[in-house]
Write a protein that holds these residues in place. Structure first.
Motif, PDB file in Angstrom:
ATOM      1  N   ASN A  48      14.374   0.365 -13.443  1.00  0.00           N
ATOM      2  CA  ASN A  48      13.835  -0.674 -12.520  1.00  0.00           C
ATOM      3  C   ASN A  48      14.590  -0.705 -11.250  1.00  0.00           C
ATOM      4  O   ASN A  48      14.726  -2.350 -11.007  1.00  0.00           O
ATOM      5  N   SER A  49      14.808  -0.103 -10.691  1.00  0.00           N
ATOM      6  CA  SER A  49      15.505   0.091  -9.808  1.00  0.00           C
ATOM      7  C   SER A  49      14.663  -0.203  -8.366  1.00  0.00           C
ATOM      8  O   SER A  49      14.003   0.440  -8.800  1.00  0.00           O
ATOM      9  N   MET A  50      14.878  -1.135  -7.059  1.00  0.00           N
ATOM     10  CA  MET A  50      13.662  -0.802  -6.446  1.00  0.00           C
ATOM     11  C   MET A  50      13.992  -0.129  -5.882  1.00  0.00           C
ATOM     12  O   MET A  50      15.051   0.538  -5.091  1.00  0.00           O
ATOM     13  N   SER A  51      12.653   0.568  -4.480  1.00  0.00           N
ATOM     14  CA  SER A  51      12.948   1.106  -3.794  1.00  0.00           C
ATOM     15  C   SER A  51      12.284   0.408  -2.201  1.00  0.00           C
ATOM     16  O   SER A  51      11.783  -0.301  -2.285  1.00  0.00           O
ATOM     17  N   HIS A  52      12.661   0.982  -0.728  1.00  0.00           N
ATOM     18  CA  HIS A  52      12.649   0.516  -0.142  1.00  0.00           C
ATOM     19  C   HIS A  52      11.215   0.818   0.865  1.00  0.00           C
ATOM     20  O   HIS A  52      11.024   2.437   0.781  1.00  0.00           O
ATOM     21  N   GLY A  53      10.471   0.469   1.286  1.00  0.00           N
ATOM     22  CA  GLY A  53       9.343   0.860   1.775  1.00  0.00           C
ATOM     23  C   GLY A  53       8.731  -0.212   3.015  1.00  0.00           C
ATOM     24  O   GLY A  53       9.206  -1.222   3.515  1.00  0.00           O
ATOM     25  N   GLU A  54       7.914   0.073   3.332  1.00  0.00           N
ATOM     26  CA  GLU A  54       7.310  -0.176   4.333  1.00  0.00           C
ATOM     27  C   GLU A  54       5.247  -0.324   4.455  1.00  0.00           C
ATOM     28  O   GLU A  54       5.024   0.608   4.398  1.00  0.00           O
ATOM     29  N   ILE A  55       4.992  -1.809   4.390  1.00  0.00           N
ATOM     30  CA  ILE A  55       3.636  -1.428   4.634  1.00  0.00           C
ATOM     31  C   ILE A  55       2.882  -1.728   5.402  1.00  0.00           C
ATOM     32  O   ILE A  55       2.747  -1.354   6.741  1.00  0.00           O
ATOM     33  N   LYS A  56       2.051   0.074   5.365  1.00  0.00           N
ATOM     34  CA  LYS A  56       1.418   0.574   6.729  1.00  0.00           C
ATOM     35  C   LYS A  56      -0.353  -0.227   6.342  1.00  0.00           C
ATOM     36  O   LYS A  56      -1.244  -0.229   7.152  1.00  0.00           O
ATOM     37  N   LYS A  57      -0.902  -0.086   5.313  1.00  0.00           N
ATOM     38  CA  LYS A  57      -2.219  -1.079   5.035  1.00  0.00           C
ATOM     39  C   LYS A  57      -2.498  -1.879   3.809  1.00  0.00           C
ATOM     40  O   LYS A  57      -1.866  -0.990   2.697  1.00  0.00           O
ATOM     41  N   ILE A  58      -3.555  -2.794   3.366  1.00  0.00           N
ATOM     42  CA  ILE A  58      -3.441  -3.359   2.737  1.00  0.00           C
ATOM     43  C   ILE A  58      -5.722  -3.419   2.513  1.00  0.00           C
ATOM     44  O   ILE A  58      -6.421  -3.721   3.133  1.00  0.00           O
ATOM     45  N   THR A  81      -1.538   0.621   0.858  1.00  0.00           N
ATOM     46  CA  THR A  81      -0.848   1.627   1.278  1.00  0.00           C
ATOM     47  C   THR A  81       0.988   2.052   1.419  1.00  0.00           C
ATOM     48  O   THR A  81       0.979   0.741   3.018  1.00  0.00           O
ATOM     49  N   ILE A  82       1.924   2.636   1.699  1.00  0.00           N
ATOM     50  CA  ILE A  82       3.239   2.167   1.015  1.00  0.00           C
ATOM     51  C   ILE A  82       4.222   3.259   2.497  1.00  0.00           C
ATOM     52  O   ILE A  82       4.074   4.455   1.574  1.00  0.00           O
ATOM     53  N   THR A 116       4.291   8.470   2.917  1.00  0.00           N
ATOM     54  CA  THR A 116       3.250   7.474   2.844  1.00  0.00           C
ATOM     55  C   THR A 116       1.967   7.401   2.272  1.00  0.00           C
ATOM     56  O   THR A 116       2.271   8.481   1.622  1.00  0.00           O
ATOM     57  N   MET A 117       2.149   7.123   0.821  1.00  0.00           N
ATOM     58  CA  MET A 117       1.057   7.500  -0.195  1.00  0.00           C
ATOM     59  C   MET A 117       0.090   5.509  -0.728  1.00  0.00           C
ATOM     60  O   MET A 117       0.752   4.394  -0.093  1.00  0.00           O
ATOM     61  N   VAL A 118      -0.660   5.569  -1.268  1.00  0.00           N
ATOM     62  CA  VAL A 118      -1.753   4.653  -2.326  1.00  0.00           C
ATOM     63  C   VAL A 118      -1.029   4.424  -3.090  1.00  0.00           C
ATOM     64  O   VAL A 118      -0.882   5.049  -4.292  1.00  0.00           O
ATOM     65  N   PHE A 119      -0.970   2.977  -3.281  1.00  0.00           N
ATOM     66  CA  PHE A 119      -0.475   2.627  -4.342  1.00  0.00           C
ATOM     67  C   PHE A 119      -1.308   1.236  -5.242  1.00  0.00           C
ATOM     68  O   PHE A 119      -1.316   0.339  -4.369  1.00  0.00           O
TER      69      PHE A 119
END
Length: 114
Positions: free
Chosen positions: A42-52, A60-61, A75-78
């Protein structure tokens, strides 16, 4: 008598070394409790949105390590668990998120803007 004592000494030495070898390096084994594994999950990861991709429900984060999945930063798609998540962010937003494997796909299950 010397041969018997020598045989016993050699046998003991082999037994001790075999035990030490079997113990080996256990530093990479998961020895924690279910609570610790749950906390990591449940720990949070950090990222930046690259594409929606709102129509597909995907983000894409660019992210740091995903400890709960054993993944390094990339960088990958979720997929998103809740389709409303894509409307909460825009390209360039810094986020904290939880990703899990669900139905064979990496899925964002929690999302917060920083």
């Amino acid at each position: 008598m010397k041969n018997v004592l020598a045989s016993i000494a050699i046998g003991c030495a082999l037994l001790v070394s075999a035990t030490a070898f079997a113990a080996g390096d256990m530093s990479n084994m998961k020895m924690g409790s279910d609570t610790q594994q749950s906390d990591t999950k449940n720990s949070m990861s950090h990222g930046e949105i690259k594409k929606i991709d709102a129509s597909a429900g995907k983000l894409t984060i660019k992210h740091g390590p995903l400890e709960n999945l054993g993944m390094e930063g990339m960088t990958m798609v979720f997929k998103v668990k809740d389709p409303t998540m894509v409307s909460q962010v825009k390209v360039g937003d810094k986020i904290d998120f939880v990703a899990e494997e669900a139905n064979g796909a990496l899925t964002v299950t929690k999302l917060q803007k920083q």
